[in-house]
Motif scaffolding. Structure first.
Motif, PDB file in Angstrom:
ATOM      1  N   ALA A 134      30.239  45.048  25.966  1.00 36.19           N
ATOM      2  CA  ALA A 134      30.443  43.642  26.316  1.00 36.19           C
ATOM      3  C   ALA A 134      29.345  43.164  27.269  1.00 36.19           C
ATOM      4  N   PHE A 135      29.007  43.997  28.237  1.00 37.84           N
ATOM      5  CA  PHE A 135      27.964  43.635  29.189  1.00 37.84           C
ATOM      6  C   PHE A 135      26.615  43.487  28.490  1.00 37.84           C
ATOM      7  N   ILE A 136      26.281  44.445  27.625  1.00 37.33           N
ATOM      8  CA  ILE A 136      25.021  44.382  26.881  1.00 37.33           C
ATOM      9  C   ILE A 136      24.984  43.116  26.029  1.00 37.33           C
ATOM     10  N   GLY A 137      26.084  42.809  25.353  1.00 39.27           N
ATOM     11  CA  GLY A 137      26.139  41.614  24.515  1.00 39.27           C
ATOM     12  C   GLY A 137      25.986  40.328  25.305  1.00 39.27           C
ATOM     13  N   CYS A 138      26.672  40.233  26.439  1.00 34.49           N
ATOM     14  CA  CYS A 138      26.590  39.021  27.261  1.00 34.49           C
ATOM     15  C   CYS A 138      25.197  38.836  27.856  1.00 34.49           C
ATOM     16  N   LEU A 139      24.618  39.925  28.326  1.00 37.94           N
ATOM     17  CA  LEU A 139      23.282  39.835  28.902  1.00 37.94           C
ATOM     18  C   LEU A 139      22.258  39.476  27.821  1.00 37.94           C
ATOM     19  N   THR A 140      22.404  40.050  26.636  1.00 37.97           N
ATOM     20  CA  THR A 140      21.499  39.705  25.538  1.00 37.97           C
ATOM     21  C   THR A 140      21.658  38.250  25.138  1.00 37.97           C
ATOM     22  N   PHE A 141      22.894  37.756  25.149  1.00 40.25           N
ATOM     23  CA  PHE A 141      23.134  36.336  24.863  1.00 40.25           C
ATOM     24  C   PHE A 141      22.306  35.478  25.816  1.00 40.25           C
ATOM     25  N   ALA A 142      22.422  35.755  27.116  1.00 39.40           N
ATOM     26  CA  ALA A 142      21.726  34.954  28.128  1.00 39.40           C
ATOM     27  C   ALA A 142      20.205  35.082  27.998  1.00 39.40           C
ATOM     28  N   ILE A 143      19.728  36.306  27.791  1.00 37.96           N
ATOM     29  CA  ILE A 143      18.284  36.527  27.693  1.00 37.96           C
ATOM     30  C   ILE A 143      17.724  35.881  26.426  1.00 37.96           C
ATOM     31  N   SER A 144      18.465  35.945  25.326  1.00 39.95           N
ATOM     32  CA  SER A 144      18.011  35.322  24.078  1.00 39.95           C
ATOM     33  C   SER A 144      17.979  33.804  24.200  1.00 39.95           C
ATOM     34  N   ALA A 145      18.996  33.261  24.812  1.00 36.11           N
ATOM     35  CA  ALA A 145      19.034  31.811  25.022  1.00 36.11           C
ATOM     36  C   ALA A 145      17.854  31.375  25.889  1.00 36.11           C
ATOM     37  N   ALA A 146      17.586  32.140  26.928  1.00 33.07           N
ATOM     38  CA  ALA A 146      16.442  31.838  27.788  1.00 33.07           C
ATOM     39  C   ALA A 146      15.135  31.983  27.009  1.00 33.07           C
ATOM     40  N   GLY A 147      15.056  33.000  26.140  1.00 33.58           N
ATOM     41  CA  GLY A 147      13.866  33.207  25.331  1.00 33.58           C
ATOM     42  C   GLY A 147      13.567  32.025  24.426  1.00 33.58           C
ATOM     43  N   LEU A 148      14.606  31.447  23.844  1.00 33.29           N
ATOM     44  CA  LEU A 148      14.409  30.279  22.992  1.00 33.29           C
ATOM     45  C   LEU A 148      13.806  29.143  23.809  1.00 33.29           C
ATOM     46  N   LYS A 149      14.357  28.903  24.974  1.00 32.47           N
ATOM     47  CA  LYS A 149      13.844  27.838  25.840  1.00 32.47           C
ATOM     48  C   LYS A 149      12.414  28.149  26.293  1.00 32.47           C
ATOM     49  N   ILE A 150      12.159  29.382  26.682  1.00 31.48           N
ATOM     50  CA  ILE A 150      10.817  29.776  27.113  1.00 31.48           C
ATOM     51  C   ILE A 150       9.821  29.594  25.971  1.00 31.48           C
ATOM     52  N   GLY A 151      10.234  29.917  24.760  1.00 30.83           N
ATOM     53  CA  GLY A 151       9.365  29.740  23.599  1.00 30.83           C
ATOM     54  C   GLY A 151       8.972  28.295  23.390  1.00 30.83           C
ATOM     55  N   THR A 152       9.887  27.382  23.669  1.00 30.58           N
ATOM     56  CA  THR A 152       9.558  25.963  23.512  1.00 30.58           C
ATOM     57  C   THR A 152       8.610  25.487  24.606  1.00 30.58           C
ATOM     58  N   VAL A 153       8.583  26.189  25.734  1.00 29.57           N
ATOM     59  CA  VAL A 153       7.770  25.756  26.866  1.00 29.57           C
ATOM     60  C   VAL A 153       6.442  26.512  26.962  1.00 29.57           C
ATOM     61  N   PHE A 154       6.502  27.844  26.892  1.00 26.33           N
ATOM     62  CA  PHE A 154       5.320  28.659  27.194  1.00 26.33           C
ATOM     63  C   PHE A 154       4.614  29.264  25.994  1.00 26.33           C
ATOM     64  N   GLY A 155       5.275  29.358  24.874  1.00 22.85           N
ATOM     65  CA  GLY A 155       4.624  29.934  23.712  1.00 22.85           C
ATOM     66  C   GLY A 155       4.626  31.449  23.707  1.00 22.85           C
ATOM     67  N   THR A 156       3.650  32.027  23.043  1.00 28.13           N
ATOM     68  CA  THR A 156       3.620  33.475  22.813  1.00 28.13           C
ATOM     69  C   THR A 156       3.071  34.272  23.986  1.00 28.13           C
ATOM     70  N   LYS A 157       2.705  33.627  25.056  1.00 28.67           N
ATOM     71  CA  LYS A 157       2.055  34.302  26.179  1.00 28.67           C
ATOM     72  C   LYS A 157       2.837  35.502  26.703  1.00 28.67           C
ATOM     73  N   TYR A 158       4.167  35.418  26.748  1.00 29.43           N
ATOM     74  CA  TYR A 158       4.976  36.466  27.373  1.00 29.43           C
ATOM     75  C   TYR A 158       5.695  37.381  26.390  1.00 29.43           C
ATOM     76  N   ARG A 159       5.608  37.113  25.117  1.00 29.87           N
ATOM     77  CA  ARG A 159       6.361  37.882  24.127  1.00 29.87           C
ATOM     78  C   ARG A 159       6.003  39.359  24.172  1.00 29.87           C
ATOM     79  N   ASN A 160       4.756  39.708  24.087  1.00 30.58           N
ATOM     80  CA  ASN A 160       4.338  41.112  24.064  1.00 30.58           C
ATOM     81  C   ASN A 160       4.610  41.802  25.393  1.00 30.58           C
TER      82      ASN A 160
END
Length: 185
Positions: A134-160
């Motif tokens: 449950a903890f892994i799932g919830c944390l992944t939910f939050a990190i993925s949601a943040a990743g989507l937002k970061i992708g709209t703002v910063f692009g591929t700079k931080y992916r790798n």
């Protein structure tokens, strides 16, 4: 396994989903709530499901390999982490803007395969799987949601960088498990 170790494992596992979420953010341009929920639920849900499946597979074999379980945990985490580091060096293309069931399921499975192997190691370490998953799932939910937002703002700079960081974390946790069982610390 303590909370801090579980936290770092969860973050390490979430890095693949984070990288894909950044790519999704690049392709949509605007992080609409429906997109944020979609990536969060798919990636978080599968990151919770896969270690649970791996745990029950591992429980069935635990008695036969208890004397080497720390080596198995170390090897699995080192392989997963090494693959993440290797993949972070590549120039993979980002996935497109589609959010249909078929594509999201395929991406969620692909980004959570590592969690299946971690679930097997949880069985060897007697981790309580329900709260851990449950903890892994919830944390992944939050990190993925943040990743989507970061992708709209910063692009591929931080992916790798994110994927490389996740790989390093998993290798370090594998070393810690090995050293603890060998009595080094």
């Amino acid at each position: 396994m303590g909370f801090l170790e579980l936290f770092f494992i969860a973050v390490g596992l979430a890095m693949d989903a984070f990288a894909v979420s950044i790519c999704k953010g690049l392709s949509v341009g605007v992080a609409k709530p429906k997109y944020v929920l979609c990536v969060g639920l798919y990636f978080g849900g599968f990151q919770a499901l896969m270690p649970t499946i791996g745990y029950f597979v591992g429980v069935n074999f635990r008695g036969a390999i208890e004397s080497v379980d720390h080596w198995i945990a170390f090897i699995l985490l080192a392989i997963i982490g090494g693959n993440m580091i290797r993949e972070s060096r590549g120039e993979e293309e980002c996935v497109g803007a589609r959010f249909d069931v078929k594509e999201m399921t395929a991406l969620a499975v692909a980004t959570s395969i590592d969690a299946l192997a971690v679930g097997v190691t949880f069985a060897f370490l007697d981790v309580s799987i329900a709260p851990a998953a449950a903890f892994i799932g919830c944390l992944t939910f939050a990190i993925s949601a943040a990743g989507l937002k970061i992708g709209t703002v910063f692009g591929t700079k931080y992916r790798n960088k994110a994927e490389c960081f996740g790989g390093i974390v998993l290798i370090l946790i594998g070393l810690k498990i090995l050293f603890e069982h060998l009595g080094i610390f």
